[in-house]
Design a protein around this motif. Structure first.
Motif, PDB file in Angstrom:
ATOM      1  N   ASP A  77      41.579  39.416  46.178  1.00 13.97           N
ATOM      2  CA  ASP A  77      41.833  40.663  46.912  1.00 13.97           C
ATOM      3  C   ASP A  77      41.737  41.904  46.032  1.00 13.97           C
ATOM      4  N   HIS A  78      41.705  41.729  44.716  1.00  7.22           N
ATOM      5  CA  HIS A  78      41.792  42.895  43.830  1.00  7.22           C
ATOM      6  C   HIS A  78      40.653  43.897  44.070  1.00  7.22           C
ATOM      7  N   TYR A  79      39.433  43.346  44.160  1.00  7.99           N
ATOM      8  CA  TYR A  79      38.278  44.245  44.316  1.00  7.99           C
ATOM      9  C   TYR A  79      38.306  44.997  45.650  1.00  7.99           C
ATOM     10  N   PRO A  80      38.383  44.283  46.803  1.00 12.29           N
ATOM     11  CA  PRO A  80      38.350  45.055  48.056  1.00 12.29           C
ATOM     12  C   PRO A  80      39.542  45.991  48.215  1.00 12.29           C
ATOM     13  N   MET A  81      40.705  45.575  47.737  1.00 12.05           N
ATOM     14  CA  MET A  81      41.894  46.426  47.898  1.00 12.05           C
ATOM     15  C   MET A  81      41.826  47.643  46.979  1.00 12.05           C
ATOM     16  N   SER A  82      41.396  47.430  45.723  1.00 10.25           N
ATOM     17  CA  SER A  82      41.275  48.572  44.789  1.00 10.25           C
ATOM     18  C   SER A  82      40.252  49.562  45.320  1.00 10.25           C
ATOM     19  N   LYS A  83      39.146  49.022  45.817  1.00 14.86           N
ATOM     20  CA  LYS A  83      38.074  49.882  46.325  1.00 14.86           C
ATOM     21  C   LYS A  83      38.594  50.726  47.492  1.00 14.86           C
ATOM     22  N   ALA A  84      39.251  50.074  48.435  1.00 14.87           N
ATOM     23  CA  ALA A  84      39.766  50.800  49.604  1.00 14.87           C
ATOM     24  C   ALA A  84      40.791  51.850  49.175  1.00 14.87           C
ATOM     25  N   ALA A  85      41.623  51.495  48.199  1.00 13.92           N
ATOM     26  CA  ALA A  85      42.670  52.430  47.761  1.00 13.92           C
ATOM     27  C   ALA A  85      42.058  53.641  47.061  1.00 13.92           C
ATOM     28  N   ILE A  86      41.044  53.408  46.229  1.00 17.19           N
ATOM     29  CA  ILE A  86      40.383  54.543  45.551  1.00 17.19           C
ATOM     30  C   ILE A  86      39.732  55.439  46.603  1.00 17.19           C
ATOM     31  N   GLU A  87      39.047  54.801  47.547  1.00 20.43           N
ATOM     32  CA  GLU A  87      38.363  55.597  48.586  1.00 20.43           C
ATOM     33  C   GLU A  87      39.357  56.417  49.404  1.00 20.43           C
ATOM     34  N   ALA A  88      40.578  55.905  49.534  1.00 17.89           N
ATOM     35  CA  ALA A  88      41.599  56.643  50.294  1.00 17.89           C
ATOM     36  C   ALA A  88      42.290  57.705  49.437  1.00 17.89           C
ATOM     37  N   GLY A  89      41.857  57.828  48.168  1.00 12.82           N
ATOM     38  CA  GLY A  89      42.399  58.882  47.306  1.00 12.82           C
ATOM     39  C   GLY A  89      43.703  58.520  46.610  1.00 12.82           C
ATOM     40  N   LYS A  90      44.016  57.216  46.538  1.00 13.90           N
ATOM     41  CA  LYS A  90      45.261  56.805  45.872  1.00 13.90           C
ATOM     42  C   LYS A  90      45.019  56.548  44.385  1.00 13.90           C
ATOM     43  N   ALA A  91      46.077  56.691  43.605  1.00 14.27           N
ATOM     44  CA  ALA A  91      46.056  56.159  42.234  1.00 14.27           C
ATOM     45  C   ALA A  91      46.264  54.651  42.369  1.00 14.27           C
ATOM     46  N   VAL A  92      45.540  53.851  41.554  1.00 11.49           N
ATOM     47  CA  VAL A  92      45.581  52.406  41.743  1.00 11.49           C
ATOM     48  C   VAL A  92      46.012  51.700  40.467  1.00 11.49           C
ATOM     49  N   LEU A  93      47.027  50.858  40.617  1.00 13.77           N
ATOM     50  CA  LEU A  93      47.448  50.005  39.516  1.00 13.77           C
ATOM     51  C   LEU A  93      47.241  48.566  39.989  1.00 13.77           C
ATOM     52  N   CYS A  94      46.249  47.890  39.383  1.00 13.68           N
ATOM     53  CA  CYS A  94      45.871  46.554  39.863  1.00 13.68           C
ATOM     54  C   CYS A  94      46.243  45.498  38.830  1.00 13.68           C
ATOM     55  N   GLU A  95      46.723  44.374  39.312  1.00 17.34           N
ATOM     56  CA  GLU A  95      47.013  43.261  38.408  1.00 17.34           C
ATOM     57  C   GLU A  95      45.712  42.723  37.792  1.00 17.34           C
ATOM     58  N   LYS A  96      45.868  41.994  36.699  1.00 17.69           N
ATOM     59  CA  LYS A  96      44.727  41.360  36.043  1.00 17.69           C
ATOM     60  C   LYS A  96      44.507  39.982  36.645  1.00 17.69           C
ATOM     61  N   PRO A  97      43.378  39.331  36.491  1.00 16.13           N
ATOM     62  CA  PRO A  97      42.120  39.935  36.063  1.00 16.13           C
ATOM     63  C   PRO A  97      41.655  40.909  37.143  1.00 16.13           C
ATOM     64  N   LEU A  98      40.928  41.955  36.714  1.00 15.38           N
ATOM     65  CA  LEU A  98      40.672  43.068  37.633  1.00 15.38           C
ATOM     66  C   LEU A  98      39.940  42.624  38.899  1.00 15.38           C
ATOM     67  N   THR A  99      38.970  41.711  38.747  1.00 13.41           N
ATOM     68  CA  THR A  99      38.131  41.311  39.893  1.00 13.41           C
ATOM     69  C   THR A  99      37.746  39.843  39.732  1.00 13.41           C
ATOM     70  N   LEU A 100      36.791  39.395  40.534  1.00 19.45           N
ATOM     71  CA  LEU A 100      36.264  38.031  40.344  1.00 19.45           C
ATOM     72  C   LEU A 100      34.997  38.041  39.493  1.00 19.45           C
ATOM     73  N   SER A 101      34.370  39.213  39.325  1.00 16.77           N
ATOM     74  CA  SER A 101      33.123  39.258  38.545  1.00 16.77           C
ATOM     75  C   SER A 101      33.008  40.591  37.819  1.00 16.77           C
ATOM     76  N   ALA A 102      32.148  40.592  36.790  1.00 10.93           N
ATOM     77  CA  ALA A 102      31.905  41.843  36.051  1.00 10.93           C
ATOM     78  C   ALA A 102      31.217  42.857  36.958  1.00 10.93           C
ATOM     79  N   ALA A 103      30.371  42.379  37.864  1.00 10.03           N
ATOM     80  CA  ALA A 103      29.663  43.314  38.760  1.00 10.03           C
ATOM     81  C   ALA A 103      30.671  44.072  39.628  1.00 10.03           C
ATOM     82  N   GLU A 104      31.659  43.353  40.159  1.00 15.74           N
ATOM     83  CA  GLU A 104      32.690  44.022  40.979  1.00 15.74           C
ATOM     84  C   GLU A 104      33.483  45.014  40.121  1.00 15.74           C
ATOM     85  N   ALA A 105      33.819  44.597  38.907  1.00 18.42           N
ATOM     86  CA  ALA A 105      34.627  45.459  38.033  1.00 18.42           C
ATOM     87  C   ALA A 105      33.846  46.729  37.692  1.00 18.42           C
ATOM     88  N   ARG A 106      32.551  46.560  37.435  1.00 17.98           N
ATOM     89  CA  ARG A 106      31.703  47.713  37.089  1.00 17.98           C
ATOM     90  C   ARG A 106      31.673  48.709  38.254  1.00 17.98           C
TER      91      ARG A 106
END
Ligand SMILES: NC(=O)c1ccc[n+]([C@@H]2O[C@H](COP(=O)([O-])OP(=O)(O)OC[C@H]3O[C@@H](n4cnc5c(N)ncnc54)[C@H](O)[C@@H]3O)[C@@H](O)[C@H]2O)c1
Length: 380
Positions: A77-106
């Motif tokens: 859930d880290h990638y879709p939730m972080s993405k949605a939160a950034i798009e909504a203008g929130k500051a985001v603090l996400c647990e590790k590992p950041l995503t499932l892949s380097a492409a998502e993290a990038r």
């Protein structure tokens, strides 16, 4: 002064740790919680005294009063939730590992940059006061040039084939389990301390239990021991129980580490030794206030955390007087303190791990997987 309103997403182990420790700051209010189901959010909100049990992440993201979100859900859930939160203008603090892949993290790094979003990946283990002292000792040249880094992150909570958690399932966790869950902390730590990048890896991964017994109900982290023998189904496992990695660090240093979730007796044994041309240091999370310093021609030293004796840049992570232990909870609080200082004032310099660090971690995990599959060295 009005408190910064934040929301917690996920009501398990980390949901509770984040809720408790962000409240210690004083200037942040946990205003809402999101669970996997509305009933879970409601139960958690009641137990923790949180005013709002949100029905969905969207409800929190639509709330203009909420400035930040903590993503404390399974890795998928880290990638879709972080993405949605950034798009909504929130500051985001996400647990590790950041995503499932380097492409998502990038993608998250780029999105955060484009939206000017304050972002943090929770590599809290960097922030034990003694660990920060080691960082300062290395930066001040006390160890000389770094030659060797070695250590482990070993646990035992998945020793039996009846031990179950979402982490054993690639769909929720990603392909690397012990390596992603705790190896990510070890690699982040060693690079943070030495200021040297891991430049090559040679990895060997093992899955000792080819199947595990999946209970028919859901299980939260570290609660497996409470389950009674009963209704299980056999579930094929491909994620790693154990891993060993040789590393190159910067141009000159070399090292090795192991990770394990099946080492009987190791509850949370995160340890490392770093040796330089002048001196060595050793630290273990199981005695977090103790620092061993090794010398060639003088007696070795054992130092107990005392903020007044640390380098000033390390002492700012020690909030209690000498001899008063600061542990796991405190390491979370230290990240939150610096993250929310920047949420309050975006001009405050970044002094916490960011999505860039999360991306670096994901690249390394992919290199570890590639190396294990190829049975050889892979450059990073
Ligand atoms: N930094 C650390 O020291 C540390 C320690 C443990 C875990 N973690 C990380 O924290 C994350 C969570 O791990 P955990 O140990 O708390 O797991 P957990 O299983 O204890 O908790 C996860 C929670 O997320 C909830 N959840 C699942 N899907 C959801 C959804 N779509 N919306 C809202 N909630 C949902 C679950 O119901 C559960 O309450 C993981 O990514 C893990 O790697 C970090």
């Amino acid at each position: 002064m009005a408190k910064i309103k934040t929301a917690i997403v996920g009501t398990g182990f980390m949901g509770k740790v984040h809720t408790e420790n962000v409240r210690r700051l004083g200037n942040v209010e946990v205003a809402a919680v999101v669970g996997s189901r509305p009933e879970r959010a409601k139960q958690f909100a009641e137990a923790m005294g949180i005013p709002k049990a949100a029905a969905s992440l969207k409800e929190v993201l639509d709330d203009k009063e909420i400035a930040a979100v903590h993503i404390c859900t399974p890795n998928v859930d880290h990638y879709p939730m972080s993405k949605a939160a950034i798009e909504a203008g929130k500051a985001v603090l996400c647990e590790k590992p950041l995503t499932l892949s380097a492409a998502e993290a990038r993608e998250l790094v780029e999105l955060a940059k484009a939206k000017n979003a304050i972002n943090c990946v929770q590599h809290n283990l960097r922030y034990y006061p003694v660990v920060q002292q080691i960082r300062q000792m290395i930066a001040h040249g006390d160890l000389g040039d770094i030659l060797i880094a070695q250590g482990t992150y070993s646990q035992d909570w998945l020793l039996y084939d009846t031990d179950w958690n979402w982490r054993v399932d690639t769909e929720e966790n990603g392909k690397l389990r012990a390596m992603g869950d705790i190896g990510s902390h070890w690699m982040d730590m060693i690079q943070h301390l030495t200021a040297l990048p891991i430049t090559a890896v040679c990895a060997d991964l093992a899955t000792f239990h080819k199947t595990r017994k999946r209970p028919k109900g859901s299980v939260e982290t570290f609660s497996g021991k409470k389950l009674q023998p009963g209704d299980y189904e056999e579930f094929p496992i491909t994620t790693d129980d154990f891993g060993a990695v040789l590393i190159h660090l910067g141009d000159r240093a070399k090292g090795a580490f192991t990770v394990s979730q099946m080492s009987a007796g190791c509850k949370n044994r995160f340890s490392f030794d770093i040796f330089g041309t002048k001196a060595g240091v050793s630290w273990s999370q199981e005695q977090p206030d103790t620092l061993w310093i090794g010398h060639r021609n003088d007696p070795n030293q054992i130092i107990i955390k005392d903020g007044s004796l640390l380098y000033p840049a390390a002492a700012k992570f020690a909030d209690l007087p000498g001899g008063h232990s600061e542990g796991y909870d405190d390491s979370h609080k230290q990240v939150f303190k610096n993250f929310y200082a920047r949420v309050a004032d975006p001009k405050v310099p970044i002094d916490y791990p960011t999505f860039e660090d999360g991306l670096r971690g994901m690249v390394l995990l992919e290199k570890v997987a590639e190396s294990a599959a190829r049975e050889g060295w892979v450059k990073v």
